[in-house]
Motif scaffolding. Structure first.
Motif, mmCIF file in Angstrom:
data_model
loop_
_atom_site.group_PDB
_atom_site.id
_atom_site.type_symbol
_atom_site.label_atom_id
_atom_site.label_comp_id
_atom_site.label_asym_id
_atom_site.label_seq_id
_atom_site.Cartn_x
_atom_site.Cartn_y
_atom_site.Cartn_z
ATOM 1 N N LYS A 153 -46.031 58.624 -45.166
ATOM 2 C CA LYS A 153 -44.770 59.287 -44.817
ATOM 3 C C LYS A 153 -44.980 60.463 -43.851
ATOM 4 C CE LYS A 153 -42.225 56.890 -47.755
ATOM 5 N NZ LYS A 153 -41.716 57.508 -48.989
ATOM 6 N N LEU A 154 -46.220 60.850 -43.609
ATOM 7 C CA LEU A 154 -46.458 62.069 -42.835
ATOM 8 C C LEU A 154 -45.991 61.932 -41.389
ATOM 9 C CD1 LEU A 154 -47.645 64.939 -42.908
ATOM 10 C CD2 LEU A 154 -49.788 63.962 -42.047
ATOM 11 N N GLU A 155 -46.298 60.820 -40.741
ATOM 12 C CA GLU A 155 -45.938 60.674 -39.325
ATOM 13 C C GLU A 155 -44.430 60.771 -39.116
ATOM 14 O OE1 GLU A 155 -46.651 57.630 -35.534
ATOM 15 O OE2 GLU A 155 -47.529 57.201 -37.499
ATOM 16 N N GLU A 156 -43.661 60.126 -39.967
ATOM 17 C CA GLU A 156 -42.209 60.202 -39.864
ATOM 18 C C GLU A 156 -41.721 61.627 -40.100
ATOM 19 O OE1 GLU A 156 -38.203 58.217 -41.911
ATOM 20 O OE2 GLU A 156 -40.212 57.667 -42.597
ATOM 21 N N ALA A 157 -42.331 62.312 -41.054
ATOM 22 C CA ALA A 157 -41.950 63.696 -41.335
ATOM 23 C C ALA A 157 -42.223 64.595 -40.128
ATOM 24 C CB ALA A 157 -42.706 64.207 -42.557
ATOM 25 N N ALA A 192 -60.717 60.762 -36.021
ATOM 26 C CA ALA A 192 -61.758 60.913 -37.039
ATOM 27 C C ALA A 192 -61.961 59.611 -37.805
ATOM 28 C CB ALA A 192 -61.393 62.043 -37.996
ATOM 29 N N LEU A 193 -60.866 58.914 -38.121
ATOM 30 C CA LEU A 193 -60.980 57.642 -38.819
ATOM 31 C C LEU A 193 -61.715 56.604 -37.976
ATOM 32 C CD1 LEU A 193 -57.436 57.395 -40.469
ATOM 33 C CD2 LEU A 193 -59.620 57.834 -41.616
ATOM 34 N N GLU A 194 -61.460 56.618 -36.672
ATOM 35 C CA GLU A 194 -62.154 55.694 -35.781
ATOM 36 C C GLU A 194 -63.651 55.966 -35.738
ATOM 37 O OE1 GLU A 194 -60.142 56.135 -32.073
ATOM 38 O OE2 GLU A 194 -58.289 55.161 -32.777
ATOM 39 N N GLU A 195 -64.019 57.225 -36.019
ATOM 40 C CA GLU A 195 -65.436 57.598 -36.063
ATOM 41 C C GLU A 195 -66.020 57.493 -37.481
ATOM 42 O OE1 GLU A 195 -67.327 58.346 -33.435
ATOM 43 O OE2 GLU A 195 -65.614 57.948 -32.117
ATOM 44 N N LYS A 196 -65.254 56.863 -38.398
ATOM 45 C CA LYS A 196 -65.688 56.647 -39.777
ATOM 46 C C LYS A 196 -65.911 57.954 -40.531
ATOM 47 C CE LYS A 196 -65.854 52.285 -38.709
ATOM 48 N NZ LYS A 196 -64.741 51.377 -39.091
ATOM 49 N N GLU A 197 -65.175 58.998 -40.182
ATOM 50 C CA GLU A 197 -65.265 60.266 -40.897
ATOM 51 C C GLU A 197 -64.317 60.245 -42.098
ATOM 52 O OE1 GLU A 197 -64.984 63.692 -38.403
ATOM 53 O OE2 GLU A 197 -66.174 62.797 -36.794
ATOM 54 N N PRO A 198 -64.557 61.078 -43.107
ATOM 55 C CA PRO A 198 -63.823 60.991 -44.379
ATOM 56 C C PRO A 198 -62.437 61.631 -44.334
ATOM 57 C CG PRO A 198 -65.418 62.758 -44.497
ATOM 58 C CD PRO A 198 -65.635 62.093 -43.171
ATOM 59 N N TYR A 199 -61.537 61.020 -43.560
ATOM 60 C CA TYR A 199 -60.184 61.567 -43.457
ATOM 61 C C TYR A 199 -59.128 60.502 -43.724
ATOM 62 C CZ TYR A 199 -62.543 65.641 -41.596
ATOM 63 O OH TYR A 199 -63.358 66.728 -41.462
ATOM 64 N N HIS A 200 -59.483 59.544 -44.594
ATOM 65 C CA HIS A 200 -58.492 58.562 -45.040
ATOM 66 C C HIS A 200 -57.878 59.095 -46.336
ATOM 67 C CE1 HIS A 200 -56.553 54.663 -45.413
ATOM 68 N NE2 HIS A 200 -56.875 54.684 -46.699
ATOM 69 N N PHE A 201 -56.642 59.560 -46.249
ATOM 70 C CA PHE A 201 -56.019 60.253 -47.369
ATOM 71 C C PHE A 201 -54.945 59.408 -48.031
ATOM 72 C CE2 PHE A 201 -57.212 63.739 -44.371
ATOM 73 C CZ PHE A 201 -58.208 64.305 -45.154
ATOM 74 N N SER A 202 -54.769 59.639 -49.316
ATOM 75 C CA SER A 202 -53.661 59.016 -50.046
ATOM 76 C C SER A 202 -52.418 59.898 -50.023
ATOM 77 C CB SER A 202 -54.065 58.754 -51.502
ATOM 78 O OG SER A 202 -54.391 59.978 -52.171
ATOM 79 N N HIS A 203 -52.633 61.204 -50.032
ATOM 80 C CA HIS A 203 -51.532 62.164 -50.069
ATOM 81 C C HIS A 203 -51.884 63.408 -49.252
ATOM 82 C CE1 HIS A 203 -51.100 59.835 -53.806
ATOM 83 N NE2 HIS A 203 -49.803 60.067 -53.729
ATOM 84 N N TYR A 204 -50.840 64.094 -48.822
ATOM 85 C CA TYR A 204 -50.977 65.417 -48.213
ATOM 86 C C TYR A 204 -50.272 66.423 -49.121
ATOM 87 C CZ TYR A 204 -52.641 63.150 -43.989
ATOM 88 O OH TYR A 204 -53.383 62.417 -43.099
ATOM 89 N N LEU A 205 -51.015 67.423 -49.567
ATOM 90 C CA LEU A 205 -50.466 68.472 -50.416
ATOM 91 C C LEU A 205 -50.340 69.732 -49.570
ATOM 92 C CD1 LEU A 205 -49.542 69.607 -53.112
ATOM 93 C CD2 LEU A 205 -51.946 69.903 -53.766
ATOM 94 N N ILE A 238 -56.725 63.148 -36.850
ATOM 95 C CA ILE A 238 -57.061 62.347 -38.019
ATOM 96 C C ILE A 238 -57.353 60.908 -37.603
ATOM 97 C CG2 ILE A 238 -56.133 61.369 -40.158
ATOM 98 C CD1 ILE A 238 -54.633 64.016 -40.552
ATOM 99 N N GLN A 239 -56.542 60.375 -36.692
ATOM 100 C CA GLN A 239 -56.772 59.010 -36.229
ATOM 101 C C GLN A 239 -58.117 58.882 -35.526
ATOM 102 O OE1 GLN A 239 -54.943 56.295 -36.940
ATOM 103 N NE2 GLN A 239 -56.610 55.167 -35.940
ATOM 104 N N MET A 277 -50.771 67.119 -33.014
ATOM 105 C CA MET A 277 -52.186 67.042 -32.676
ATOM 106 C C MET A 277 -53.025 66.708 -33.905
ATOM 107 S SD MET A 277 -52.773 69.996 -29.771
ATOM 108 C CE MET A 277 -51.701 71.249 -30.451
ATOM 109 N N LEU A 278 -52.614 67.194 -35.074
ATOM 110 C CA LEU A 278 -53.352 66.882 -36.295
ATOM 111 C C LEU A 278 -53.336 65.377 -36.571
ATOM 112 C CD1 LEU A 278 -54.846 68.044 -38.800
ATOM 113 C CD2 LEU A 278 -52.629 68.033 -39.966
ATOM 114 N N LEU A 279 -52.185 64.735 -36.369
ATOM 115 C CA LEU A 279 -52.101 63.294 -36.560
ATOM 116 C C LEU A 279 -53.064 62.567 -35.629
ATOM 117 C CD1 LEU A 279 -48.243 62.734 -36.903
ATOM 118 C CD2 LEU A 279 -49.954 62.521 -38.711
#
Length: 287
Positions: free
Chosen positions: A271-275, A170-183, A167-168, A162-164
């Motif tokens: 790599k998150l979606e595959e993980a 949110a990105l479609e709504e131009k919200e700041p959830y374009h990430f380079s990494h997940y820690l 995030i998608q 559901m998080l994936l």
């Protein structure tokens, strides 16, 4: 309303064995879990308690009230898991914080400094130290998730799936959830010889000289899967000193004491979606 219809989870073991029985004689419960959006009206106490569990002895170093408020301020991102409806405390939660977006908030800045110091203390975490030590904080998602000790790990894959999706959206709504990494911030532990047993049976117990480092064990089995997709991962020691009886206080149905450790896992965004797919397969209910 639940964000998905109720799903049947695996039988959950209680944390206490039956009176007079063996360590393996557990009561078993059929529990139906529900997934909800975080709700400011109901979830402050439950999420803050789970954050205290996640940060363990170092929880006192942070403003967890402010961090909980920040999580609840983004209710369309992340999930809680409950048993008796939306108005009850969460048994588990998953959320994330955009470190770049919120770096100037005191509660987040403190966590960034803490993680930077921990990463700098070990070469294992050097990619994390490099990311957090630059003049500008990169668009890193700090993933925060925790669950009560006897909640089955099968509740985890739906939260990440559901998080994936969220995030998608949110990105479609131009919200700041374009990430380079997940820690991913988590916990592990090592087993240590019980101080109580040493006192009772001192002549029979001797410390081994030399030997390899203790094996790091996992509270969250999904962390092992994330590590297969990670740039780097590994444990770190907590800053708060633990007294002699701390490991024995966490000893339950076993001879060894438990020494908790913090744990960090850095995953590239692509790599998150595959993980998450691998975690769903790894934690798929049996039977």
């Amino acid at each position: 309303m639940g964000k998905r219809k109720s799903l049947n989870a695996a039988k959950a073991e209680t944390s206490q064995s039956s009176e007079g029985g063996s360590d393996e004689d557990f009561d078993m419960l059929d529990v139906e879990f529900e997934w909800f959006d975080p709700q400011p009206a109901y979830d402050f106490h439950g999420i803050k308690t789970l954050l205290q569990q996640l940060f363990d002895v170092d929880a006192q170093l942070f403003d967890l009230s402010a961090l909980t408020d920040l999580i609840l301020a983004q209710p369309l991102l992340g999930s809680t898991v409950k048993v008796d409806g939306n108005e009850t405390d969460a048994y588990a939660f998953l959320s994330l914080i955009n470190l770049q977006e919120h770096k100037d908030k005191a509660s987040v800045s403190k966590i960034i400094d803490y993680l930077r110091q921990k990463a700098a203390s070990s070469s294992v975490h050097s990619p994390i130290a490099e990311l957090l030590s630059g003049p500008d904080t990169p668009p890193i998602a700090l993933v925060l998730t925790e669950r009560l000790i006897n909640v089955p790990s099968e509740v985890t894959p739906p939260m990440y799936s559901m998080l994936l999706e969220e995030i998608q959206w949110a990105l479609e709504e131009k919200e700041p959830y374009h990430f380079s990494h997940y820690l991913i911030l988590s916990k592990t532990y090592t087993e240590v010889v019980s101080k109580l047993d040493e006192e009772v049976d001192r002549p029979k117990k001797k410390k081994k000289s030399g030997g390899s480092s203790p094996t790091v064990l996992y509270f969250h089995p999904e962390d092992e899967v994330f590590e297969r997709h990670a740039i780097c991962h590994g444990p770190y020691k907590y800053s708060t000193k633990q007294d002699e009886g701390h490991s024995d206080s966490k000893r339950a149905f076993q001879e060894m004491g438990i020494k908790p450790l913090g744990h960090m896992i850095l995953v590239e965004a692509e790599k998150l979606e595959e993980a998450v797919k691998d975690i769903a397969e790894y934690l798929k209910p049996q039977g």
